[in-house]
Enzyme design. Structure first.
Site, PDB file in Angstrom:
ATOM      1  N   GLU A  72      11.319  69.810  44.300  1.00  0.00           N
ATOM      2  CA  GLU A  72      12.125  70.918  43.781  1.00  0.00           C
ATOM      3  C   GLU A  72      11.372  71.773  42.766  1.00  0.00           C
ATOM      4  O   GLU A  72      11.539  72.997  42.720  1.00  0.00           O
ATOM      5  CB  GLU A  72      13.415  70.384  43.142  1.00  0.00           C
ATOM      6  CG  GLU A  72      14.367  69.703  44.124  1.00  0.00           C
ATOM      7  CD  GLU A  72      13.948  68.283  44.508  1.00  0.00           C
ATOM      8  OE1 GLU A  72      13.008  67.729  43.889  1.00  0.00           O
ATOM      9  OE2 GLU A  72      14.561  67.720  45.435  1.00  0.00           O
ATOM     10  N   PHE A 109      19.787  68.172  41.788  1.00  0.00           N
ATOM     11  CA  PHE A 109      18.322  68.102  41.855  1.00  0.00           C
ATOM     12  C   PHE A 109      17.652  69.388  41.401  1.00  0.00           C
ATOM     13  O   PHE A 109      16.740  69.366  40.587  1.00  0.00           O
ATOM     14  CB  PHE A 109      17.881  67.747  43.277  1.00  0.00           C
ATOM     15  CG  PHE A 109      18.538  66.498  43.794  1.00  0.00           C
ATOM     16  CD1 PHE A 109      18.721  65.405  42.951  1.00  0.00           C
ATOM     17  CD2 PHE A 109      18.990  66.410  45.088  1.00  0.00           C
ATOM     18  CE1 PHE A 109      19.342  64.251  43.400  1.00  0.00           C
ATOM     19  CE2 PHE A 109      19.612  65.254  45.551  1.00  0.00           C
ATOM     20  CZ  PHE A 109      19.785  64.176  44.712  1.00  0.00           C
ATOM     21  N   HIS A 151      26.855  70.858  46.533  1.00  0.00           N
ATOM     22  CA  HIS A 151      27.310  69.489  46.247  1.00  0.00           C
ATOM     23  C   HIS A 151      27.577  69.287  44.761  1.00  0.00           C
ATOM     24  O   HIS A 151      27.227  68.274  44.172  1.00  0.00           O
ATOM     25  CB  HIS A 151      26.306  68.464  46.781  1.00  0.00           C
ATOM     26  CG  HIS A 151      26.142  68.533  48.268  1.00  0.00           C
ATOM     27  ND1 HIS A 151      25.558  69.605  48.897  1.00  0.00           N
ATOM     28  CD2 HIS A 151      26.514  67.683  49.253  1.00  0.00           C
ATOM     29  CE1 HIS A 151      25.565  69.411  50.197  1.00  0.00           C
ATOM     30  NE2 HIS A 151      26.147  68.264  50.448  1.00  0.00           N
ATOM     31  N   ASP A 186      28.486  59.575  48.025  1.00  0.00           N
ATOM     32  CA  ASP A 186      27.093  59.411  47.617  1.00  0.00           C
ATOM     33  C   ASP A 186      26.931  58.914  46.183  1.00  0.00           C
ATOM     34  O   ASP A 186      25.907  58.337  45.825  1.00  0.00           O
ATOM     35  CB  ASP A 186      26.325  60.733  47.773  1.00  0.00           C
ATOM     36  CG  ASP A 186      25.800  60.913  49.185  1.00  0.00           C
ATOM     37  OD1 ASP A 186      25.664  59.896  49.891  1.00  0.00           O
ATOM     38  OD2 ASP A 186      25.533  62.058  49.577  1.00  0.00           O
ATOM     39  N   GLN A 215      23.861  61.711  42.878  1.00  0.00           N
ATOM     40  CA  GLN A 215      23.877  62.979  43.626  1.00  0.00           C
ATOM     41  C   GLN A 215      24.891  63.971  43.051  1.00  0.00           C
ATOM     42  O   GLN A 215      24.984  65.103  43.515  1.00  0.00           O
ATOM     43  CB  GLN A 215      24.245  62.742  45.095  1.00  0.00           C
ATOM     44  CG  GLN A 215      23.687  61.464  45.687  1.00  0.00           C
ATOM     45  CD  GLN A 215      22.200  61.503  45.870  1.00  0.00           C
ATOM     46  OE1 GLN A 215      21.684  62.360  46.568  1.00  0.00           O
ATOM     47  NE2 GLN A 215      21.484  60.598  45.229  1.00  0.00           N
ATOM     48  N   ARG A 274      30.578  70.631  48.225  1.00  0.00           N
ATOM     49  CA  ARG A 274      30.451  70.004  49.535  1.00  0.00           C
ATOM     50  C   ARG A 274      31.727  70.073  50.370  1.00  0.00           C
ATOM     51  O   ARG A 274      31.670  70.412  51.549  1.00  0.00           O
ATOM     52  CB  ARG A 274      30.019  68.545  49.368  1.00  0.00           C
ATOM     53  CG  ARG A 274      30.037  67.779  50.686  1.00  0.00           C
ATOM     54  CD  ARG A 274      29.513  66.364  50.520  1.00  0.00           C
ATOM     55  NE  ARG A 274      29.577  65.644  51.777  1.00  0.00           N
ATOM     56  CZ  ARG A 274      30.487  64.700  52.058  1.00  0.00           C
ATOM     57  NH1 ARG A 274      31.391  64.369  51.171  1.00  0.00           N
ATOM     58  NH2 ARG A 274      30.458  64.095  53.219  1.00  0.00           N
TER      59      ARG A 274
END
Lengths: 320, 273
Positions: free
Chosen positions: A64, A89, A115, A123, A127, A173
């Site tokens: 990233e 992320f 997300h 998850d 996450q 999401r």
């Protein structure tokens, strides 16, 4: 304008899905739109763009920081890059690059986090992005957008492409409840008053806007008139609408799918402290969540209409 | 500015740039003279011979790009930009002072001719690759040069970028490692050894040229070779001497981030006369 009682929760597309579709539209209109992704195109939905414009989608692999740097370089050479990954992320592993390469020199990069919040579900916390509003707002020059549904997301993505300067867009999401009709109009930095009200104001963003509307409907049936504001632009914040809400309704509840002590709520509180102090209750997260279905998690962590109704009762009790 | 291919003429420009570095950092009483002095031949060869650019048109779309990823070596870049005519020479000695365009690390807000704001190590190669990708998309033939510090490539992002550039066959980017063997805390080999460095870049799919970074004809030849290599990016591993050109600064860890005193400035300028 809606009346609260008329709101019915119907699911539309996920905001990440709306982002992916809007990106393709933009790609057709402007050859300078390019995209970077970090091995999540099928989740961030940049896969649509990749299929139609394979030469303009840069797959960066799971890296990233490099993706943000490459995005900055593309922007400095005249492109309009969107880089995308899970918010958890791109905003953390890419933060330092966003700070030095993008925010500080005011580079024309668009960052789309998907997300967001705990509604990613099964998850789990690694996450889940529960701090991205704080991180994005710690980057001066960034416009920070948090659209509630597919229509608002399409607008946000198109607005970002036309704006010269860095933008962060927060998307989610799960399928998002439909708030807006296809012809809805938005203005950057202007909250949308979805429901008029005189007793209290519910200030919401993202997925929580639907819960705010449900709460307002419940309150209406009890004879409490709740105004609902959708804050789709977290920065610049619509301080005027908040001041008006404080003056006219005298109490507020802020609800967000984010850590409550560093998100929209504290920004609302700051605006009110400057302009027109009023009692405020805050609904948000106090820590990390866990695995579970999105619905189970929103229930367990108190991000539902009944939680908002309770908070309204509390704040009404504090009203002078 | 007068472009030249003559090594003697380039060497004389190098001397002038070194004088600027000494006087600027001396006036600022802080800054990074050592890593600026080690990169002088690299920067001068690029700006006076290799790169396509025009100080009258800093926004020329077809210009070659230079990114100083090791942003703390700002004095060498500022001296070059000023000698080229991009920025005023008279104010070089305002380096690091409030209101100066010559900020502590390169800052695009103050000097639009800078291609990127840098200063946080490890980031410039990614930016250069982004520019090179834009050139490819636009069908332009400009090249992008990124100057890296040796200590800098301890950063993980460099290797993310290295992997990306070879995989995507970005052959219009050229990295240069200013391998002066010293970083803030001491000798690179004692802090976090980079060796075998050429093997590392080769393993990441780069064309590697190892050379003496103060040898101007060798630099000219290497940049020409880099431009001719197709299908993969090129890195020059330029062996240099930190503090090069000033006897008491050479190979001295002290002058990584410490400016010369007024007496040292005088001594250094005598050596660079």
């Amino acid at each position: 304008m809606l009346t609260a009682a008329k709101f019915e929760k119907k699911l539309g597309a996920a905001t990440r899905e709306a982002f992916g579709r809007a990106l393709v539209e933009l790609g057709r209109e402007n050859p300078n739109i390019v995209v970077g992704d970090a091995d999540l195109t099928k989740s961030t939905m940049t896969t649509y763009f990749a299929k139609e414009f394979p030469d303009r989608l840069f797959e960066c692999g799971i890296a990233e920081a490099n993706m943000v740097g490459i995005g900055a370089g593309l922007a400095l050479a005249g492109k309009i890059p969107f880089v995308s990954s899970f918010s958890a992320f791109v905003m953390t592993k890419g933060f330092e690059q966003l700070r030095v390469l993008v925010a500080y020199p005011n580079v024309n990069l668009k960052v789309v986090g998907t997300h967001s919040g705990i509604s990613i579900g099964e998850d789990g916390p690694s996450q889940m992005s529960v701090e991205e509003i704080a991180l994005a707002c710690a980057l001066p020059n960034f416009v920070v957008l948090s659209p509630a549904d597919e229509v608002a997301t399409r607008w946000a993505v198109r607005w970002a492409a036309g704006h010269v300067g860095p933008v962060f867009i927060r998307t989610g999401r799960p399928k998002a409840p439909i708030i807006y009709s296809a012809d809805a109009r938005f203005e950057i930095g202007k909250a949308v008053e979805l429901v008029p009200g005189t007793d209290v104001t519910i200030v919401a963003t993202g997925l929580m806007v639907a819960e705010a509307l449900l709460a307002a409907g419940q309150l209406e049936s009890e004879g409490i008139s709740a105004r609902v504001l959708d804050i789709h632009t977290i920065r610049p914040l619509d301080e005027e609408a908040l001041e008006r809400a404080a003056r006219e309704t005298g109490a507020l509840v802020v609800v967000e799918e984010h850590l409550a002590d560093c998100g929209l709520g504290v920004r609302v509180a700051q605006a009110l402290a400057k302009r027109h102090p009023a009692p405020v209750e805050f609904i948000g997260l106090t820590g990390y969540a866990e695995s579970g279905s999105p619905d189970e998690l929103l229930d367990k962590y108190g991000l539902r209409a009944p939680n908002i109704v309770e908070a309204v009762r509390r704040v009404l009790g504090r009203k002078r | 500015m007068e472009r030249t291919k003559d090594p003697a003429a380039l060497a004389s420009i190098c001397k002038q740039i070194r004088r600027h570095i000494i006087t600027m950092t001396g006036a600022a009483k802080s800054g990074h003279p050592g890593g600026s002095l080690s990169a002088v031949e690299i920067v001068v060869t690029l700006y006076w011979d290799v790169m396509r650019h025009d100080p009258a048109r800093p926004d020329w779309p077809d210009r070659d790009r230079f990114i100083l990823s090791k942003g703390h070596a700002a004095p060498v870049l500022y001296a070059a930009l000023a000698e080229c005519g991009y920025t005023p020479k008279e104010t070089l000695n305002t380096l690091r002072k409030l209101g100066s365009i010559y900020q502590g690390h390169p800052d695009k807000r103050f000097i639009p001719a800078l291609e990127a704001s840098t200063g946080s190590l490890g980031e410039g190669l990614s930016v250069g690759i982004g520019m090179a990708l834009a050139a490819r998309l636009d069908g332009r033939d400009y090249r992008t040069y990124v100057l890296l510090g040796d200590g800098e490539i301890q950063e993980g992002q460099i290797w993310e970028a290295a992997m990306f550039a070879s995989f995507h066959k970005v052959d219009n980017v050229c990295a240069i490692v200013d391998y002066n063997k010293l970083q803030l805390d001491g000798f690179v080999k004692e802090i976090m050894d980079l060796e075998p460095l050429a093997d590392k870049w080769r393993a990441f799919g780069w064309h590697v040229i190892e050379l003496d970074g103060h040898d101007i004809p060798a630099l000219q030849k290497a940049f020409a070779e880099a431009a001719s290599v197709k299908g993969k990016p090129t890195v020059l591993i330029a062996h240099t001497v930190k503090g090069k050109g000033v006897s008491f600064m050479e190979n001295s860890p002290k002058y990584h981030g410490v400016a010369p005193t007024p007496e040292e400035v005088e001594l250094a300028l005598k050596e660079l006369a």
